[in-house]
Design an enzyme around this catalytic site. Sequence first.
Site, mmCIF file in Angstrom:
data_model
loop_
_atom_site.group_PDB
_atom_site.id
_atom_site.type_symbol
_atom_site.label_atom_id
_atom_site.label_comp_id
_atom_site.label_asym_id
_atom_site.label_seq_id
_atom_site.Cartn_x
_atom_site.Cartn_y
_atom_site.Cartn_z
ATOM 1 N N CYS A 85 5.398 9.684 0.905
ATOM 2 C CA CYS A 85 4.066 10.267 1.043
ATOM 3 C C CYS A 85 3.804 11.194 -0.135
ATOM 4 O O CYS A 85 4.544 12.157 -0.340
ATOM 5 C CB CYS A 85 3.952 11.048 2.348
ATOM 6 N N HIS B 123 10.175 7.373 8.240
ATOM 7 C CA HIS B 123 10.757 7.549 6.915
ATOM 8 C C HIS B 123 12.239 7.882 7.104
ATOM 9 O O HIS B 123 12.645 8.380 8.150
ATOM 10 C CB HIS B 123 10.033 8.657 6.154
ATOM 11 N N ARG C 241 0.828 -1.207 0.000
ATOM 12 C CA ARG C 241 0.000 0.000 0.000
ATOM 13 C C ARG C 241 0.861 1.256 0.000
ATOM 14 O O ARG C 241 1.001 1.941 -0.998
ATOM 15 C CB ARG C 241 -0.946 -0.035 1.221
#
Length: 315
Positions: free
Chosen positions: A258, A227, A32
């Site tokens: 993102c 991240h 995802r």
Amino acid sequence: MSTLDLGLPARVPSPEPAGLPDAVTIWEVGPRDGLQNEQGVVPVEVKLEFLHRLGAAGLSIVETTSFVRPEWVPQLADAAEVLAGLEERDGVRYPVLVPNARGLDRALEAGVRDIAIFAAATESFTRRNLNRGLDEQFAMFEPVVHRAVGEGIAVRGYLSMVFGDPWEGPVPVEQVVSAGRRLLEMGCAQLSLGDTIGVATPGQVESVLRAFTAAGVPVSQLAVHFHDTYGQALANTYAALSQGVTTVDSSAGGLGGCPYAKSATGNLATEDLIWMLDGLGIHHGVDLRALAATSTWLAEHLGRPSPSRVVKALT
């Protein structure tokens, strides 16, 4: 790209540091969060093989897709098709991200029993991501969570921009805790704290986690999602482990970022996380060789090397 060497280098055993958990659950987000930024459409059959390989490698939670509107994230427009073709593996959970009530409708139609919602700790990001204010997002999510819980569905709450926002800068810890508690109080079983732009450092991670504990939130309800923009993801993970966190989000091969956050680079690579956990003697249940082979295979389909340092070292 060279063929993966299935052997692993010899490692000198080290004493297990005190104060760390015996086991960690890896929440795999590659299918995802990892694929959502890909410009070229990844075929459904490749996504399904990816999901199969991740489960076979021993990952017990594999976040599968999202029912976000196709114009927002075109890469995940095939969510229903992916779920229809998924052959679920015993002992593996396959959560799906839902953005709103319509997303929950679609998830229920697809037979999903495990969902996540995606909120933020800052006004600026909420406006850009959800077209709602910081407080307004909770009004949108509350009926979704209540309905899902009533249907016996497990709900995870993502809280993004926990450690820094590209428009607002550092985020006050009390603001983060307030937003996180609202997600838990509406019924989320777990809260994943996201370093969306990768600016966190270990001391900041410890401070946020201690603030949640002081506010009465059990650390067992918290997960972390880092991240690696500034190369701090593993250091931040270690800091979280030292505070008792036992669920860590990561992405096979270090894929992802993102799409709404400027300069956000890839997620913490699952292989890099596993290498550290193995060195610490922390159980995770994943076959590193099988997972690295999977990331190498997917990188070939994507047409570029895997960002994971461990994958690179093993190829």
